[in-house]
Design an enzyme around this catalytic site. Sequence first.
Site, PDB file in Angstrom:
ATOM      1  CG  HIS A  22      -8.662   8.047  13.841  1.00 35.24           C
ATOM      2  ND1 HIS A  22      -8.459   8.043  12.513  1.00 35.24           N
ATOM      3  CD2 HIS A  22      -7.717   7.252  14.383  1.00 35.24           C
ATOM      4  CE1 HIS A  22      -7.573   7.448  12.269  1.00 35.24           C
ATOM      5  NE2 HIS A  22      -7.137   6.912  13.360  1.00 35.24           N
ATOM      6  N   GLY A  59      -6.790   1.747  11.259  1.00 33.84           N
ATOM      7  CA  GLY A  59      -6.514   1.095  10.136  1.00 33.84           C
ATOM      8  C   GLY A  59      -5.967  -0.481  10.239  1.00 33.84           C
ATOM      9  CG  HIS A  60      -2.905  -0.735  11.995  1.00 35.81           C
ATOM     10  ND1 HIS A  60      -1.891  -1.233  10.896  1.00 35.81           N
ATOM     11  CD2 HIS A  60      -2.515   0.506  11.915  1.00 35.81           C
ATOM     12  CE1 HIS A  60      -1.251  -0.450  10.540  1.00 35.81           C
ATOM     13  NE2 HIS A  60      -1.727   0.815  11.127  1.00 35.81           N
ATOM     14  CG  ASP A 113      -0.886  -4.614  10.705  1.00 31.18           C
ATOM     15  OD1 ASP A 113      -0.419  -4.168  11.790  1.00 31.18           O
ATOM     16  OD2 ASP A 113      -1.797  -3.967  10.171  1.00 31.18           O
ATOM     17  CG  HIS A 156       3.604  -4.440   9.254  1.00 31.04           C
ATOM     18  ND1 HIS A 156       4.821  -4.185   8.374  1.00 31.04           N
ATOM     19  CD2 HIS A 156       2.733  -4.788   8.253  1.00 31.04           C
ATOM     20  CE1 HIS A 156       4.746  -4.301   7.208  1.00 31.04           C
ATOM     21  NE2 HIS A 156       3.558  -4.677   6.958  1.00 31.04           N
ATOM     22  CG  HIS A 206      -0.226   0.026   2.686  1.00 32.85           C
ATOM     23  ND1 HIS A 206       0.369  -1.049   3.060  1.00 32.85           N
ATOM     24  CD2 HIS A 206      -0.003   1.150   3.287  1.00 32.85           C
ATOM     25  CE1 HIS A 206       0.900  -0.577   4.213  1.00 32.85           C
ATOM     26  NE2 HIS A 206       0.609   0.582   4.455  1.00 32.85           N
ATOM     27  CG  HIS A 249      -4.243  -0.205   5.896  1.00 35.84           C
ATOM     28  ND1 HIS A 249      -4.105   0.066   7.038  1.00 35.84           N
ATOM     29  CD2 HIS A 249      -3.110   0.647   5.433  1.00 35.84           C
ATOM     30  CE1 HIS A 249      -3.141   0.396   7.640  1.00 35.84           C
ATOM     31  NE2 HIS A 249      -2.445   1.163   6.403  1.00 35.84           N
TER      32      HIS A 249
END
Lengths: 560, 560
Positions: free
Chosen positions: B367, B370-371, B200, B393, B78, B146
């Site tokens: 918010h 993204g994980h 991740d 990651h 990405h 993501h």
Amino acid sequence: MKEDSLGHTTSKLKVIPLGGLEAIGMNITAFEYEDSIIVVDCGLAFPEDDMYGIDLCIPDITYLLDNAAKVKGFVFTHGHEDHIGALPYILKQLNVPIYATKLTMGLIELKLTEHDLIRTTKRKVVHPGQSINLGKFRVEFIKTNHSIQDAVALAITCPAGTVIHTGDFKVDFTPVFGDAIDLQRLGEIGKKGVLALMCDSTNAERPGYTPSESTIGKAFDQIFGEHKRQRLIVATFASNVDRVQQIINTANKYGRKVVIEGRSMVNVISVAEELGRITIPENTLITLDEMKNYPDDRIVLITTGSQGESMAALSRMAAGLHKKVQIKAGDLIVFSSNPIPGNEKSVSKVMNELYEKGADVIFQDTHVSGHPCQEEIKLIYSLVRPQFAIPVHGEVRHRVAQAKVARLLGYDSKHIIMMHSGDVLELSDNHAAIAGHVQNGPILVDGLGVGDVGNIVLRDRQRLAEDGIIMVVMTLGSRSREILAGPDIVSRGFVYVRESEELMDEAQEVVEDAVEKCLRGKSSDWGRIKTAVRDDLGDFIWKRTKRNPMILPIIEEVSE
Amino acid sequence: MKEDSLGHTTSKLKVIPLGGLEAIGMNITAFEYEDSIIVVDCGLAFPEDDMYGIDLCIPDITYLLDNAAKVKGFVFTHGHEDHIGALPYILKQLNVPIYATKLTMGLIELKLTEHDLIRTTKRKVVHPGQSINLGKFRVEFIKTNHSIQDAVALAITCPAGTVIHTGDFKVDFTPVFGDAIDLQRLGEIGKKGVLALMCDSTNAERPGYTPSESTIGKAFDQIFGEHKRQRLIVATFASNVDRVQQIINTANKYGRKVVIEGRSMVNVISVAEELGRITIPENTLITLDEMKNYPDDRIVLITTGSQGESMAALSRMAAGLHKKVQIKAGDLIVFSSNPIPGNEKSVSKVMNELYEKGADVIFQDTHVSGHPCQEEIKLIYSLVRPQFAIPVHGEVRHRVAQAKVARLLGYDSKHIIMMHSGDVLELSDNHAAIAGHVQNGPILVDGLGVGDVGNIVLRDRQRLAEDGIIMVVMTLGSRSREILAGPDIVSRGFVYVRESEELMDEAQEVVEDAVEKCLRGKSSDWGRIKTAVRDDLGDFIWKRTKRNPMILPIIEEVSE
């Protein structure tokens, strides 16, 4: 004293915060009525990230020195560094009596002894519930709860009215040691009428209630119960005696010996024990050296370093630099703390190092805050019902959050006073106005130096840190105006010279050209040569590297 | 190629992460099988706090350069900086083809254009679901979700087996744009047998599931609905096109024009629009200059700066330094972001400045991450069912947290591989072993310089930052061995000289004594004089100030 037509006094109470309103730390507020000044707290602040080399910041007390004859003493709300830490520095400038509760005074006395001020400082221990008279002020100490024992709110009364200053607090109905916050008395004083409430804002962004300190005892019980075979290391705040008490209680229940490690932890616990603030069962404490006589599953080590401070005991253990404790696979480290904003990366670094050594780490659900959330703030407001709300203790964002809570309770913007450090707030019945501003701001302490590092030095340090320094040194003849030696270029923190030979050779040429041009043009004024070197070399370096090191031409003159 | 007794190939797959395993950032992993190497991602890292003056860190690719003939290309998961940001620097050393999905390639091309590499770089856009052959590898791009669009996991297959690398991802069943993560395909590949899963770890400490990106749309709807009269400013990550899409959709619903501000935001949105990754209704976007033609309640400004980065648009607005946007009372600023660890204080600083200007700030429930949280990690493991788990990651703490999740799923420590950057992992059916270690580590970029600032320069910068520098300059005669000029003391970043005259006068005496003693003792070796000055002055300064500035004696020699 002025009187109005009815013969009432019309003097106003002045409230002058000399720090603490722009950032966490450096709490100090003067209350002035006619010929009397009292000062609440005298804290330090830790330096901002860009204050390179600075150890701590203390308040500028010029206003107090200018009015020294009026100052009756310091009163303290509790013993955290941001409320007592600057006192030794300030007492050297202004020696007045100090008033504090038992543990707070114990911690202050540690500092006074270290700074050799213990014999010259008049001090008095005050118990919650007691009042003292200081000039035209009467100050009542009111029991509260916080992450340190013996915290109090202050009811400060003068002929203009009463102000309640909460200090840092939380509402803990089931504290580990001593009584819960004295809500009755706050209500009683409130009922009589309170001019203003200065209330802790630290957690004002958080909804709900802060849980009781005693809930952590249950968390420890679970952890100890589930990890019976491992060595346990618990990191927490040195000053949280109740937390240490709960760890010791749990250790005792599970048959583990307790080792206390870290200078400030050892100091605080020994003061607390002397003052009867902690109960350590016999045969529980062992020394670091005795640890080797016990198997791992019979030991708990309580240590400093929960904030990842690089010199603290836990950080040294994690980095393999501790002389007596080696972290090994199987150790369980409990962080009984949350990272204070700004410390997140240091804490992570320590955790990563512990994991790398094969240890396990627990850091969730093992801490509660010492500050009030929104519902506790509402409770205090509802008991005190002040005419004016003055959010204190916190950054602007936190104080604005308290202002929002006050608005929900019906306060309009005229009755919510958002102050800045140095503001002089005049208060009297139904009246509040910022009437002036006095000198304030942090005085920087670097090593033994207090105030000898200011903005210019800091800016230099920032520039040196960013891009280093290039010195250009040459010797010129006083009569011939000729170069006798140099120009030589020396750099530090700029580039690794051996790998940048070409660049440095070209820089040499640029400097020589600049100097020659000046000398040829008969412009052998040293100042002009320096300017030419600085400009030409600076331009060259920027063009080639996009960096902006400090350039310092130094000319030595030899008389011929 | 080696064969075993049955004629099967026995070559092993090597997995070599060249970065990304000690800290967040600088993700780059080489996969090697016989004569083929492919590289997954090529990210940068932002400097640690003590890397003064450093702009960014890129990976050391010595191993790839030593095996340049084998390297078939870079494939990308990405388009975040920590996955693509180092590419321009690396391509200058190793020019190989690159493969990426549409938006990822669009963002890479922005960089290549800037670095003048666009014409010389062979590149191919790959769509999720497609596979490419690179030497002995087959790489399949698998749709994931993501905080940036067009993220993919990679199924990397060679004769030794298949490794699935998730990249950064989350499981979003209801994404804003495009499809949900291709769980079916992950299951299908898993069913056929997967050697290892590189997953991740960023959120592996968090229980539960990460909420869908589309939940934020509802949050915006509520905020816009409740604040109809104010100017709205929304700060978010420039690369989160779906977030910007949702703000634009809400703006459109409430009849507000949209202004995009901040260089990276403008760049990303224009690439996304070109590629059909964002839909902006006609007559919605206006320029910064057109803003003045609309009342406040008809405007939304979408801006960079949600991390408090000092040069970003929002930070400049908050500090009053933005040329075209002045923050005013009544403005509502929405932080649609969480502070990345380490940025907490910068974000607070910006919020405080906004509040000081009378603006209001919303930063809670605006918010989503993204994980993947723990349950999503379990889901991926359960679909892929790899022989070996390789948490990637994240810092050590995050990777250990994923290892704990894997353990819950039945993996024992032999099947969970905790790697370090530079480790060479050999993988084949039921076999995994660290078989070596290659050169790795960050190369520091400072301005135009790549790698010319190393540990020595950094240590100098740290010392200069901490306590400054004192230079002692003197001119000596080559024959007489006498002092012709100086010694002169010049300091920067040490003390404010005018307020420390006494100290500097005494320092002068200390230096003169040291030099004279050397000269008197016939020890006029320049090196010895320098050492004496450094030692004596250093001791004096330490004793008097408890500071340790760099001391740099410079001797000019004049031939007589």
